[in-house]
Design an enzyme around this catalytic site. Structure first.
Site: not given
Ligand code: GRF
Length: 279
Positions: A186, A188, A224
């Site tokens: 994941n 974050h 997370d």
């Molecule tokens: C990213 O900022 C990621 O850290 C979070 O969700 C967002 C997804 O953005 N988990 P995207 O859809 O990849 O533009």
């Protein structure tokens, strides 16, 4: 590139093809019996068309399969390097993964992109890249376990080894996580354990933090929380807005996520307790 057969069956009827893969190869929606049983009262009679079909028709109903090459973006070797990306949003991280594979920076085979929102921008991005997509509608399942069984069926049928969550706004159950041990990643937008949850950027700004960043971690059964694979700090400027910080964090995310996926695919991450160590 093959064209799908004329639709003489409802997509939710059990298809005569013996297996999930065969049914898909024939151009049908994912074997619905694996995903969600259509109620007997559904339009079309028993097993008939369910109004909220879990796999959206638009994905595969164009007369030809939208992925011309079986979902291969490009990769040196397919074996053991099959990944899936699960998204809910615009998919800029997905795009970074696609670009990294194309550039040869990430040696992976992106087998499928799955979204839980029909409007997810990630879906057209994947289709444009010739990658198989599926919209799996959580509302069409009686409970989370059934939704996750459908995800697992999709992933297993494609022999996906590593699952990459990229803005996937759902909490996966411990059962799902156990199914892919230390093989779910994941990303974050904060330096975990600071600011977990869905509003990490806003919370970092409101807190007055001077530094935030990006974390790529293995997923465990808490949100997370799992062992950290890569992390990078981003300094918060005095006039920072949510939009400017999001933009700067994205630039880091797009570089870090492909690197982390590559490390996991290469077997270079060893987990000891909370620590994910590089071999
Ligand atoms: C990213 O900022 C990621 O850290 C979070 O969700 C967002 C997804 O953005 N988990 P995207 O859809 O990849 O533009």
């Amino acid at each position: 590139m093959g064209s799908s057969p004329a639709r003489t069956h409802s997509p939710v009827e059990p298809h005569p093809a013996a297996s999930l893969c065969e049914a898909e190869r024939a151009g049908w929606h994912l074997g619905t019996p694996h995903c969600v049983p259509a109620p007997a009262s559904a339009p079309g009679g028993p097993g008939g068309r369910h109004p909220a079909h879990p796999l959206d028709e638009s994905t595969w109903a164009h007369g030809q399969r939208p992925w011309p090459d079986g979902g291969v973006v490009r990769g040196r070797s397919d074996r053991g390097r099959r990944i899936a990306v699960l998204c809910s949003g615009q998919g800029t991280n997905l795009q970074a993964i696609i670009n990294a594979i194309r550039r040869g920076v990430l040696q992976a085979h992106l087998a499928i992109v799955i979204a839980d929102r029909k409007e997810a921008g990630a879906l057209p991005r994947a289709r444009r890249a010739g990658i198989e997509t599926a919209f799996v509608n959580p509302q069409a399942f009686p409970h989370r376990a059934a939704f996750e069984r459908c995800l697992i069926a999709l992933l297993d049928a494609r022999q996906v080894r590593v699952v990459c969550l990229a803005g996937f706004m759902r909490i996966l159950s411990p059962g799902f996580v156990r199914r892919f041990p230390r093989r779910i990643l994941n990303i974050h937008p904060a330096l975990l354990p600071a600011f977990p949850g869905a509003h990490a950027i806003r919370q970092a700004l409101r807190w007055g933090a001077k530094v935030t960043g990006v974390t790529v971690h293995l997923v465990d059964d808490q949100v997370d929380h799992g062992p950290i694979v890569l992390q990078e700090a981003v300094v918060i400027g005095p006039r920072e807005t949510e939009a400017s910080l999001l933009h700067r964090l994205h630039r880091v995310e797009h570089r870090l996520y492909p690197q982390a996926i590559q490390l996991v695919l290469d077997g270079r991450i060893r987990v000891r307790g909370r620590r994910a160590e590089r071999r």
